[in-house]
Write a protein that holds these residues in place. Structure first.
Motif, PDB file in Angstrom:
ATOM      1  N   HIS A 129      71.804  69.161 -19.781  1.00  0.00           N
ATOM      2  CA  HIS A 129      70.345  69.052 -19.871  1.00  0.00           C
ATOM      3  C   HIS A 129      69.819  69.461 -21.239  1.00  0.00           C
ATOM      4  CE1 HIS A 129      70.653  68.488 -15.552  1.00  0.00           C
ATOM      5  NE2 HIS A 129      69.389  68.100 -15.554  1.00  0.00           N
ATOM      6  N   LEU A 210      71.336  62.610  -6.371  1.00  0.00           N
ATOM      7  CA  LEU A 210      70.520  63.220  -7.420  1.00  0.00           C
ATOM      8  C   LEU A 210      69.989  62.165  -8.382  1.00  0.00           C
ATOM      9  CD1 LEU A 210      69.474  65.799  -8.856  1.00  0.00           C
ATOM     10  CD2 LEU A 210      71.540  65.700 -10.237  1.00  0.00           C
ATOM     11  N   HIS A 214      66.066  61.803  -8.619  1.00  0.00           N
ATOM     12  CA  HIS A 214      65.717  62.699  -9.728  1.00  0.00           C
ATOM     13  C   HIS A 214      64.257  62.524 -10.163  1.00  0.00           C
ATOM     14  CE1 HIS A 214      65.933  64.746 -13.643  1.00  0.00           C
ATOM     15  NE2 HIS A 214      67.051  65.307 -13.207  1.00  0.00           N
ATOM     16  N   THR A 221      63.116  60.349 -14.996  1.00  0.00           N
ATOM     17  CA  THR A 221      64.240  59.512 -14.601  1.00  0.00           C
ATOM     18  C   THR A 221      65.432  59.801 -15.509  1.00  0.00           C
ATOM     19  OG1 THR A 221      65.069  57.248 -14.448  1.00  0.00           O
ATOM     20  CG2 THR A 221      63.333  57.656 -16.057  1.00  0.00           C
ATOM     21  N   PRO A 222      66.632  59.922 -14.944  1.00  0.00           N
ATOM     22  CA  PRO A 222      67.807  60.191 -15.783  1.00  0.00           C
ATOM     23  C   PRO A 222      68.185  59.007 -16.663  1.00  0.00           C
ATOM     24  CG  PRO A 222      68.451  59.817 -13.497  1.00  0.00           C
ATOM     25  CD  PRO A 222      66.966  59.906 -13.514  1.00  0.00           C
TER      26      PRO A 222
END
Length: 226
Positions: A129, A210, A214, A221-222
């Motif tokens: 992250h 996930l 997410h 949004t990833p």
């Protein structure tokens, strides 16, 4: 940002200066193990909730660019973190709360990689992250989790050594905190065959869920920037 820093210092402080220290031993003597765990769990929950709330309200000032390659690396690292966390949580280990008697079990599975799989999973998740977010608020939140995950194993090891004595010494001699260190040193063999199919499935399923939820859970949004 000041509130976020305060939450970070509180959360780090109760873990670094209480958990795993002689102060913890004194508090356990006065309160008893069950009461101490209850109080510490409540304090940890307060600290984590405080961190989450103020992080959402903090200004997100960019510190470094989050290039697509970093976001792809973060997606891979989070998957690895999920494997460490889920398999670690579902494997009996004396480094987990209330599982001290697992010190007498044979060392196999993910414990041949590290005796602290959960915390290394958190460390990998936090690093991912940091790569993907790149803001001052993200540095405080995920940096806090990374520092705690990297320092925590030493405190746990010291606590278990005081409580379990020679039993812990034997377990520690066949395991390592640093992933793969015991394998590379020849103190154990990598044995992942004992990891159950449902542990692998649970980790991959949790990761997939996930990614799917997410944006709904965290507002990001990833896949952003890819």
């Amino acid at each position: 940002m000041i509130s976020l820093l305060g939450a970070a210092f509180f959360f780090l402080g109760i873990h670094l200066f209480v958990s795993g220290t002689r102060l913890r031993d004194m508090l356990v003597e006065r309160l008893g193990e069950i009461r101490y765990r209850a109080v510490f769990s409540i304090a940890s929950a307060i600290g984590l909730t405080w961190l989450a709330i103020v992080y959402g309200n903090a200004p997100h000032i960019a510190l470094w660019p989050t290039v697509p390659a970093a976001r792809i690396a973060a997606l891979v690292l989070v998957l690895i973190g999920f494997l460490f966390v889920f398999i670690g949580l579902t494997t009996p280990t004396p480094t987990s709360v209330g599982q001290e008697n697992a010190v007498d079990r044979p060392v196999d599975g993910i414990l041949t990689i590290t005796r602290h799989p959960f915390l290394w999973g958190v460390a990998i998740w936090a690093l991912a992250h940091l790569l993907a977010v790149g803001t001052a608020a993200g540095l405080v939140l995920f940096g806090t989790m990374l520092v705690l995950a990297l320092i925590g194993p030493r405190a746990i090891d010291a606590k278990r050594a005081r409580a379990l004595g020679a039993r812990w010494d034997l377990f520690a001699s066949h395991t390592s905190n640093l992933p793969f260190a015991a394998v590379l040193a020849g103190r154990t063999r990598l044995r992942l065959a004992s990891v159950r199919w449902w542990q692998w499935f649970g980790a991959f399923a949790g990761y997939a869920l996930l990614l799917q939820w997410h944006a709904q859970l965290f507002g990001v949004t990833p896949w952003a920037g890819l």
